[in-house]
Scaffold this active site. Structure first.
Site, mmCIF file in Angstrom:
data_model
loop_
_atom_site.group_PDB
_atom_site.id
_atom_site.type_symbol
_atom_site.label_atom_id
_atom_site.label_comp_id
_atom_site.label_asym_id
_atom_site.label_seq_id
_atom_site.Cartn_x
_atom_site.Cartn_y
_atom_site.Cartn_z
ATOM 1 N N SER A 120 69.933 -14.645 -2.857
ATOM 2 C CA SER A 120 70.624 -13.363 -2.915
ATOM 3 C C SER A 120 72.037 -13.500 -2.337
ATOM 4 O O SER A 120 72.224 -14.002 -1.235
ATOM 5 C CB SER A 120 69.832 -12.322 -2.114
ATOM 6 O OG SER A 120 70.447 -11.067 -2.171
ATOM 7 N N GLY A 121 73.028 -13.057 -3.108
ATOM 8 C CA GLY A 121 74.417 -13.130 -2.666
ATOM 9 C C GLY A 121 75.155 -14.379 -3.098
ATOM 10 O O GLY A 121 76.320 -14.581 -2.739
ATOM 11 N N THR A 125 74.837 -12.495 -10.516
ATOM 12 C CA THR A 125 75.239 -11.388 -11.389
ATOM 13 C C THR A 125 76.635 -11.615 -11.951
ATOM 14 O O THR A 125 76.900 -11.370 -13.134
ATOM 15 C CB THR A 125 75.186 -10.054 -10.617
ATOM 16 O OG1 THR A 125 73.835 -9.818 -10.191
ATOM 17 C CG2 THR A 125 75.633 -8.893 -11.490
ATOM 18 N N ASN A 176 73.493 -9.290 0.972
ATOM 19 C CA ASN A 176 74.271 -9.202 -0.262
ATOM 20 C C ASN A 176 74.620 -7.745 -0.525
ATOM 21 O O ASN A 176 73.743 -6.886 -0.560
ATOM 22 C CB ASN A 176 73.435 -9.781 -1.421
ATOM 23 C CG ASN A 176 74.160 -9.758 -2.744
ATOM 24 O OD1 ASN A 176 75.338 -9.400 -2.829
ATOM 25 N ND2 ASN A 176 73.463 -10.135 -3.800
ATOM 26 N N SER A 179 73.130 -6.664 -4.463
ATOM 27 C CA SER A 179 71.916 -7.417 -4.747
ATOM 28 C C SER A 179 71.119 -6.785 -5.890
ATOM 29 O O SER A 179 70.803 -5.594 -5.864
ATOM 30 C CB SER A 179 71.036 -7.466 -3.494
ATOM 31 O OG SER A 179 69.825 -8.133 -3.763
ATOM 32 N N SER A 180 70.785 -7.600 -6.896
ATOM 33 C CA SER A 180 69.929 -7.126 -7.989
ATOM 34 C C SER A 180 68.510 -6.976 -7.461
ATOM 35 O O SER A 180 67.949 -7.918 -6.917
ATOM 36 C CB SER A 180 69.932 -8.125 -9.154
ATOM 37 O OG SER A 180 71.201 -8.231 -9.728
ATOM 38 N N GLY A 403 67.014 -13.571 -6.461
ATOM 39 C CA GLY A 403 66.925 -14.861 -5.785
ATOM 40 C C GLY A 403 65.804 -14.899 -4.768
ATOM 41 O O GLY A 403 65.262 -13.876 -4.353
ATOM 42 N N GLU A 405 63.940 -14.871 -1.429
ATOM 43 C CA GLU A 405 64.260 -14.034 -0.259
ATOM 44 C C GLU A 405 63.358 -14.364 0.925
ATOM 45 O O GLU A 405 62.157 -14.593 0.760
ATOM 46 C CB GLU A 405 64.147 -12.542 -0.598
ATOM 47 C CG GLU A 405 65.184 -12.083 -1.600
ATOM 48 C CD GLU A 405 65.174 -10.582 -1.856
ATOM 49 O OE1 GLU A 405 66.138 -10.091 -2.467
ATOM 50 O OE2 GLU A 405 64.200 -9.908 -1.455
#
Length: 627
Positions: A120-121, A125, A176, A179-180, A403, A405
């Site tokens: 994440s981050g 994206t 993030n 974050s998605s 991602g 986590e």
């Protein structure tokens, strides 16, 4: 990572001289003579310091998030340059991977896909949007002049879908700011002449919405709800603002409980403008836009409904109740009854059971999550109807998935997210190691066996018979089961599994040794989330909305009646959330298995979102960091 030693303690076992190729920063790390974690990190560090954020590992591109704008890196000239060269002919770039993927449509005559992975981050994206930008540009270039205007509108619509998807599906987390909270697989359909004919956002992994939409009603400290709520409050003005009774985000329980309502890196007002513009391009009518915004406002007021105990739960704040009922087209009395008591049909008679305050809060939150999830599904359907086109040739799929986590507290959402990442790592291993080495053997090439970690045993722990998923699903069907009984079963069944961790002290946790590191999961709430219990009386309440938009959202939602009762056999039970997620994930993997893959590995250079220096560049299994 930096280790400091006293000079007199340095030995050949601790420090060895690097080969010259390892000190200069190579474009393709497959050429490194020192091929180990330290050399890889140093090579990425060297290039990052020179604003060279892309590096090849053979056909894989590693992308280190720069956390700043690098002039000229993605302009039209760069697009044209990479569209004229094969992979590896010029400097590493994500456009080179996109171009090679595009060329392979005709070279291999099969579907292509790009898997974008990383924590994440790390920039997944943004990488997705860059690939879409490149493919859109080369698609338009392939059009005859007479057809360009007609077809480019489809391409523009595909690009314009990003602001909407991000606003509704992304949120600020502790790691993030964008974050998605779901995975998206964008499929672009090309004709034989090379231009995009249409596309689709495949919802094969959207069952995680049931879990991810917990964010609508609660967030961890320092995190935010979905972007669209803050954008709504920052951007809506005048008559609509008054009609929806909107004020500052601090005044809404669904936004203020985490202690974070704003972030200096996020321009909520600008996000609102971008979303509205994108909706216009996607041909949302003004009435549809208003309906969506009205629903969002209704959710915010719904969250402000509070309860007190008075012979069962009673609504204590009538203002919020009245506003939410009005905005959602519901009768305030019926809404009150649905939130404070449970309705059941027994032998043809309706039985009303008072709820406790906590049960009333759960009912309120359940309605809010259902409204948001159905609205999101409608938005995706609307986008797909706009970008749909012919699929008469081949397609390129782009997978931008959540991602790996590992937070301070990891719950059901993280368990499913990391399970999905395990499946993708298995796919990566198969294509990069297993199939490549098989091809070397078939061609009689001399090669040295590569030592790599097979995560198959970890996946067996999660998804095989009597695995973690099976036991969670089994307990979810027992009325007397609790999170404690589930944890006891997990410990008994898997205590001796080398990939399972039974904590010595933690009362509520179990651990899994994933490919990217060990993660401890908090078992509390897993069974309730896995059951996905949305009561029939709440569903019927929403179906009685006087607003066509909300009525239509729930018209075809299946009732739980007679589907998940304990008297029903297992064949008739409604699938649990994790079982639906497992099936949809396997469906995604089946789709990917029929495509020729390309890999983009996104890497987070530090935890401070710093574009000037690398604080800690961690590379577990080539790019993952244990948070």
């Amino acid at each position: 990572m930096v280790y400091t030693y006293k000079q007199r303690s340095i030995t050949h076992q601790k420090v060895t001289a690097m080969q010259p190729t390892s000190t200069e920063g190579l474009e393709d790390m497959a050429a490194l003579i020192d091929l180990h974690e330290g050399a890889i990190m140093h090579n990425l560090f060297q290039r990052y310091q020179q604003n060279k954020i892309y590096t090849y590992i053979g056909s894989i591109v590693a992308s280190v998030n720069p956390y700043k704008t690098i002039p000229g890196l993605y302009d039209r000239t760069t697009v044209e340059e990479y569209s004229q060269h094969h992979l590896g002919e010029i400097a590493p770039h994500i456009f080179a991977v996109a171009n090679e993927c595009y060329r392979c449509l005709w070279k291999r005559h099969d579907n292509q896909c790009v898997l974008i992975s990383g924590e994440s981050g790390a920039g997944k994206t943004e990488s997705t949007k860059l690939i879409l930008k490149f493919l859109s540009a080369v698609s338009q270039h392939s059009l005859e002049l007479s057809r360009k205007e007609k077809t480019s509108s489809v391409e523009q619509a595909i690009l314009e879908s990003s602001p909407i998807m991000e606003a509704f599906g992304n949120a600020k987390t502790v790691y993030n700011n964008n974050s998605s909270r779901f995975g998206k697989f964008i499929q672009l359909n090309f004709c034989q002449k090379g231009n995009i004919q249409g596309g689709k956002i495949v919802d094969c992994i959207l069952y995680l919405f049931v879990i991810a939409f917990n964010r609508v009603v609660r967030q961890n400290p320092g995190e935010r709800n979905y972007h669209i709520f803050y954008a709504l409050l920052a951007g809506i003005e005048g008559e609509k603002r008054d009609a929806f009774y909107l004020s500052a985000p601090e005044n809404y329980h669904y936004l203020n409980q985490s202690g974070c309502v704003a972030d200096k890196t996020i321009n909520d007002k600008e996000t609102f403008k971008e979303v509205i513009t994108a909706m216009e391009v996607m041909q949302f009518t003004s009435e549809e836009v208003r309906d969506v915004l009205r629903l969002l406002a209704g959710i915010l007021h719904l969250g402000n409904i509070e309860f007190i105990t008075a012979g069962g739960a009673q609504v204590s704040f009538k203002t919020a109740l009245g506003r939410s009922a009005e905005l959602l087209g519901l009768d305030s009395t019926q809404l009150t009854e649905a939130l404070t008591q449970r309705s059941m049909i027994l032998r043809g008679e309706e039985i009303l059971t008072p709820l406790s305050v906590q049960q009333a809060i759960d009912s309120r939150d359940s309605v809010a999550m259902a409204l948001y999830s159905q609205c999101f599904a409608w938005v995706i359907k609307k986008i797909n109807s706009r970008i749909k086109g012919k699929d008469d040739f081949k397609s390129i799929g782009i997978l931008d998935i959540f991602g790996f986590e590992n937070f301070e507290v990891n719950r059901f959402e993280q368990f499913n997210i990391n399970y999905a990442n395990e499946k993708l790592q298995e796919y990566f291993n198969k294509h990069i190691f297993s199939l490549e080495q098989l091809e070397y053997s078939r061609e009689g090439l001399l090669w040295e066996d590569i030592d790599w970690t097979d995560n198959g045993e970890c996946l067996d722990l999660i998804e095989k018979k009597l695995g973690l998923l099976a036991l969670i699903n089994e307990e979810s069907h027992f009325p007397q089961a609790t999170d404690s009984t589930l944890l006891a079963k997990l410990h008994i069944q898997h205590a001796n599994n080398p990939f399972y961790v039974k904590p010595r002290v933690a009362v509520h946790n179990f651990g899994v040794k994933h490919y990217a590191g060990e993660v401890q999961y908090d078992v509390r709430g897993i069974l309730e989330k896995n059951r996905d219990t949305f009561r029939d009386d709440l569903l019927n309440l929403l179906r009685e909305s006087s607003l066509d938009f909300i009525y239509d959202l729930f018209e075809h939602v299946s009732s739980r009646s007679n589907q998940d009762t304990l008297k029903c056999g297992s064949k008739h039970r409604k699938p649990t959330v994790s079982l639906q997620f497992k099936d949809s994930l396997h469906s995604l993997m089946a789709t990917l298995s029929t495509s020729n893959p390309f890999f983009v590995r996104c890497i987070k250079p530090n935890m401070h979102k710093n574009g000037e220096n690398v604080v800690c560049l961690g590379l577990q299994e080539c790019g993952e960091r244990k948070a």
